[in-house]
Scaffold this active site. Structure first.
Site, mmCIF file in Angstrom:
data_model
loop_
_atom_site.group_PDB
_atom_site.id
_atom_site.type_symbol
_atom_site.label_atom_id
_atom_site.label_comp_id
_atom_site.label_asym_id
_atom_site.label_seq_id
_atom_site.Cartn_x
_atom_site.Cartn_y
_atom_site.Cartn_z
ATOM 1 N N HIS A 1 52.146 35.801 42.596
ATOM 2 C CA HIS A 1 53.559 35.426 42.577
ATOM 3 C C HIS A 1 54.208 35.930 41.280
ATOM 4 O O HIS A 1 53.621 35.772 40.206
ATOM 5 C CB HIS A 1 53.682 33.898 42.671
ATOM 6 C CG HIS A 1 55.102 33.436 42.663
ATOM 7 N ND1 HIS A 1 55.910 33.536 43.767
ATOM 8 C CD2 HIS A 1 55.862 32.924 41.668
ATOM 9 C CE1 HIS A 1 57.125 33.085 43.464
ATOM 10 N NE2 HIS A 1 57.120 32.702 42.203
ATOM 11 N N ASP B 1 47.535 26.577 48.795
ATOM 12 C CA ASP B 1 47.370 25.310 49.514
ATOM 13 C C ASP B 1 48.583 25.135 50.418
ATOM 14 O O ASP B 1 49.329 26.094 50.646
ATOM 15 C CB ASP B 1 47.151 24.141 48.537
ATOM 16 C CG ASP B 1 48.376 23.844 47.684
ATOM 17 O OD1 ASP B 1 49.448 24.438 47.929
ATOM 18 O OD2 ASP B 1 48.256 23.006 46.770
HETATM 19 C C1 GRF Z 1 54.967 41.194 44.200
HETATM 20 O O1 GRF Z 1 55.697 41.026 43.013
HETATM 21 C C2 GRF Z 1 54.566 39.872 44.778
HETATM 22 O O2 GRF Z 1 54.176 38.924 43.843
HETATM 23 C C3 GRF Z 1 55.867 39.481 45.423
HETATM 24 O O3 GRF Z 1 56.309 40.661 46.053
HETATM 25 C C4 GRF Z 1 55.824 41.776 45.323
HETATM 26 C C5 GRF Z 1 55.039 42.631 46.270
HETATM 27 O O4 GRF Z 1 54.929 43.930 45.810
HETATM 28 N N1 GRF Z 1 55.722 38.340 46.281
HETATM 29 P P1 GRF Z 1 54.045 45.036 46.575
HETATM 30 O O5 GRF Z 1 54.399 44.990 48.058
HETATM 31 O O6 GRF Z 1 52.600 44.736 46.325
HETATM 32 O O7 GRF Z 1 54.471 46.348 45.961
#
Ligand code: GRF
Length: 202
Positions: free
Chosen positions: A110, A142
């Site tokens: 995240h 979770d």
């Molecule tokens: C990442 O920053 C992830 O944490 C967020 O969306 C982005 C996905 O990037 N939820 P990618 O598709 O791996 O380039």
């Protein structure tokens, strides 16, 4: 024997690519064996194809209810016998059928320092709040929204000149390294969870 990873994606798949690249090193201790998505036509699926990896797509809209989608997704992942399932930019919440099968070995990444700024717009909300430092978090999924036990975090500075895009890209550069490092350590050294505390190592 290297740990088997199934990676779930919804978009560009740059985190997936980092895991695919790391898988090429036998010393890494883990390898991507399949890629799952909640939508077709995304760059992440093209990355899977270029790497010769099997992929599956389950759209929520293809199922009469969310539970049916959840069970189908869990079944598709289970067919590849993963040691770890990695949500890497997978923009869906999973429910009990999925968590009952993969809880404790389902990790997500995240783009904020949780518990700050959970949800879909971590970088945007960090900017709006005016924090000077944000970052990324790897956690065990979770039933909450970005609420599971934290496995690893890294900090990223916020600059006055940032917009949502420049900030998210700076976070993603750090995030890819943290994800690769954390998944590799979990695969090689194992992990344990006590309450909210995750510890990598035996
Ligand atoms: C990442 O920053 C992830 O944490 C967020 O969306 C982005 C996905 O990037 N939820 P990618 O598709 O791996 O380039």
């Amino acid at each position: 024997m290297s740990a088997r990873l199934v990676v779930l994606i919804s978009g560009a798949g740059t985190n997936l690519q980092a895991l695919i690249d790391a898988s090429a090193r036998t010393s890494y201790g883990a390898r991507v064996v399949a890629v799952g998505a909640d939508r077709p036509g995304i760059e992440g699926l093209a990355r899977a194809e270029r790497a010769g990896l099997p992929a599956f797509v389950h759209r929520v809209s293809d199922y009469p209810d969310r539970g049916g989608w959840d069970r189908a997704l869990a079944g598709a992942c289970a067919a590849f016998e993963p040691d770890l399932v990695v949500s890497a930019g997978f923009m869906k919440l999973v429910g009990d059928p999925f968590l009952n099968r993969f809880g404790g070995r389902f990790v997500n990444t995240h783009p904020s320092l949780l518990p700050a700024f959970p949800g879909m717009h971590g970088p945007r909300e960090a900017l709006a709040y005016g924090v000077k430092v944000t970052g990324c978090t790897i956690f065990l999924v979770d039933s909450g929204i970005d609420a599971g036990p934290v496995v690893a975090q890294a900090a990223v500075p916020v600059f006055d000149s940032d917009d949502e895009n420049t900030l998210h890209e700076r976070i993603k550069t750090v995030e890819r390294g943290l994800l690769v490092d954390t998944v590799g350590r979990m695969a090689r050294d194992g992990w344990s969870v006590r309450g909210r505390k995750v510890r990598i190592g035996r």
